[in-house]
Design a protein around this motif. Structure first.
Motif, PDB file in Angstrom:
ATOM      1  N   MET A 246       0.896  -1.207   0.048  1.00 30.42           N
ATOM      2  CA  MET A 246      -0.267  -0.248   0.041  1.00 30.42           C
ATOM      3  C   MET A 246       1.166   1.711   0.375  1.00 30.42           C
ATOM      4  O   MET A 246       2.184   0.915   1.148  1.00 30.42           O
ATOM      5  CB  MET A 246      -0.631   0.276   1.028  1.00 30.42           C
ATOM      6  CG  MET A 246      -1.790  -1.253   1.613  1.00 30.42           C
ATOM      7  SD  MET A 246      -3.051  -1.221   2.942  1.00 30.42           S
ATOM      8  CE  MET A 246      -3.958  -0.283   2.450  1.00 30.42           C
ATOM      9  N   ASP A 247       0.612   2.191  -0.978  1.00 30.33           N
ATOM     10  CA  ASP A 247       2.123   2.952  -1.334  1.00 30.33           C
ATOM     11  C   ASP A 247       1.005   4.601  -1.306  1.00 30.33           C
ATOM     12  O   ASP A 247       1.027   5.428  -1.850  1.00 30.33           O
ATOM     13  CB  ASP A 247       2.475   2.881  -1.651  1.00 30.33           C
ATOM     14  CG  ASP A 247       2.048   2.286  -3.397  1.00 30.33           C
ATOM     15  OD1 ASP A 247       1.146   2.968  -3.743  1.00 30.33           O
ATOM     16  OD2 ASP A 247       3.064   1.603  -3.823  1.00 30.33           O
ATOM     17  N   THR A 248      -0.826   4.952  -1.531  1.00 29.23           N
ATOM     18  CA  THR A 248      -0.754   5.844  -1.648  1.00 29.23           C
ATOM     19  C   THR A 248      -0.981   7.073  -0.703  1.00 29.23           C
ATOM     20  O   THR A 248      -0.709   6.446   0.623  1.00 29.23           O
ATOM     21  CB  THR A 248      -2.258   5.649  -1.806  1.00 29.23           C
ATOM     22  OG1 THR A 248      -3.267   5.613  -0.093  1.00 29.23           O
ATOM     23  CG2 THR A 248      -3.010   4.466  -3.082  1.00 29.23           C
ATOM     24  N   GLU A 249      -1.032   8.290  -0.424  1.00 31.84           N
ATOM     25  CA  GLU A 249      -0.918   9.457  -0.005  1.00 31.84           C
ATOM     26  C   GLU A 249      -1.769   9.173   1.878  1.00 31.84           C
ATOM     27  O   GLU A 249      -1.456   8.971   2.157  1.00 31.84           O
ATOM     28  CB  GLU A 249      -1.132  10.557  -0.296  1.00 31.84           C
ATOM     29  CG  GLU A 249      -0.517  11.822   0.658  1.00 31.84           C
ATOM     30  CD  GLU A 249      -0.581  12.863   0.133  1.00 31.84           C
ATOM     31  OE1 GLU A 249      -0.942  14.180   1.274  1.00 31.84           O
ATOM     32  OE2 GLU A 249      -1.138  13.290  -0.987  1.00 31.84           O
ATOM     33  N   ALA A 250      -3.478   8.511   1.254  1.00 31.44           N
ATOM     34  CA  ALA A 250      -4.081   8.414   2.459  1.00 31.44           C
ATOM     35  C   ALA A 250      -4.164   7.422   2.885  1.00 31.44           C
ATOM     36  O   ALA A 250      -3.413   7.222   4.007  1.00 31.44           O
ATOM     37  CB  ALA A 250      -5.092   8.275   1.741  1.00 31.44           C
ATOM     38  N   GLN A 251      -3.380   6.160   2.473  1.00 31.32           N
ATOM     39  CA  GLN A 251      -3.229   4.726   3.235  1.00 31.32           C
ATOM     40  C   GLN A 251      -1.839   4.600   3.879  1.00 31.32           C
ATOM     41  O   GLN A 251      -1.613   4.123   4.886  1.00 31.32           O
ATOM     42  CB  GLN A 251      -2.710   4.233   2.479  1.00 31.32           C
ATOM     43  CG  GLN A 251      -4.190   3.129   1.365  1.00 31.32           C
ATOM     44  CD  GLN A 251      -3.511   2.394  -0.166  1.00 31.32           C
ATOM     45  OE1 GLN A 251      -3.009   2.584  -0.869  1.00 31.32           O
ATOM     46  NE2 GLN A 251      -4.338   1.931  -0.582  1.00 31.32           N
TER      47      GLN A 251
END
Length: 283
Positions: A246-251
């Motif tokens: 997982m690597d989105t900003e939100a995650q």
């Protein structure tokens, strides 16, 4: 450049980050191809990780997007190397791709922060503990597969001997410490090994005991691997079906908070070491 036979998590990540830069610049694939002079079809394959890209091309793309984040661009350019350069490459036809992705993630990490609620962290396991885990797996492994998995996990532990400023911070729930992979002797030696490893200057081990009030984070194990810049941090969640990157900003924001909560609930370093020593005495 021909399409890759297999795509690694690191290669997929580079493609996603290049796509993010393009989207931040407000460009479609066709517009980006025109700005950079790269064929649109190839551009799509690069963003999907199916085709490699050179460091020079990454800088050309970032320049075409007018990216002002020089540190991020430098980090992306450094990600253009192939997996074959790592020690894990020789295991490519022996082990599932996820094993290699994890080793590559740890190898390039600037730091590691993890929480284990059921198992001893792989980087802190003894050889006999590792062998006991794989020997008791649901699907019986052939001897060569068993040996390969044991040696692979032990080789991953070399990351703890790095000479740079790398730091590994581990939080282990008491439940994981009390699970016996084999007999009392194996369990006692495993606990003492954790204490020994915790004395390395770059390794921090802390324990969340059963009697901590209000602790509700005992879910899936998680690992946060630091990137060369915060945007390239990665979270790996472990599950029965394999690891999920997982690597989105939100995650990333969410799991930074989660692991900070876990660390806040844990005992201090010295208290944790004493706690593990006491468990070992009763094995």
């Amino acid at each position: 450049m021909p399409a890759r036979r297999t795509i690694t998590a690191r290669q997929e990540r580079l493609g996603r980050e290049l796509r993010k830069l393009r989207e931040q610049a407000g460009l479609s694939l066709r517009e980006a191809a025109r700005v950079t002079g790269i064929d649109e079809g190839k551009f799509s394959n690069v963003e999907a990780g199916r085709v490699g890209v050179s460091a020079e091309r990454v800088r050309l793309v970032a320049s075409g997007y007018a990216s002002a984040d020089a540190a991020l661009v430098d980090a992306l350019a450094a990600m253009t190397g192939e997996r074959a350069r790592g020690w894990w490459a020789k295991y490519r036809d022996l082990l599932p791709p996820g094993f290699l992705d994890l080793a590559e993630l740890e190898h390039y990490a600037t730091y590691l922060r993890s929480f284990e609620s059921v198992h001893i962290p792989g980087l802190l396991q003894t050889e006999e503990h590792v062998r006991a885990i794989y020997s008791s797996s649901v699907s019986e492994l052939p001897e060569d597969q068993l040996d390969a998995r044991v040696q692979f996990r032990l080789r991953r532990q070399d990351v703890l001997g790095r000479a740079d400023a790398f730091r590994c911070e581990v939080v282990i729930h008491e439940a994981a410490l009390r699970v016996r992979a084999a007999d009392h002797g194996v369990a006692r030696r495993q606990l003492l090994h954790i204490v020994e490893q915790s004395e390395r200057p770059q390794v921090v081990v802390r324990v969340v005991p059963f009697d901590v009030d209000g602790f509700t984070r005992i879910g899936n194990p998680m690992l946060m691997a630091g990137g060369p810049v915060p945007q390239l941090d990665t979270v790996l969640l472990d599950s029965a079906h394999g690891g999920v990157f997982m690597d989105t900003e939100a995650q990333l924001d969410r799991y930074r908070r989660v692991i900070s909560d876990v660390e806040a609930a844990a005992l201090g370093v010295v208290e944790s070491r004493d706690f593990i020593h006491q468990l070992a005495k009763h094995e």
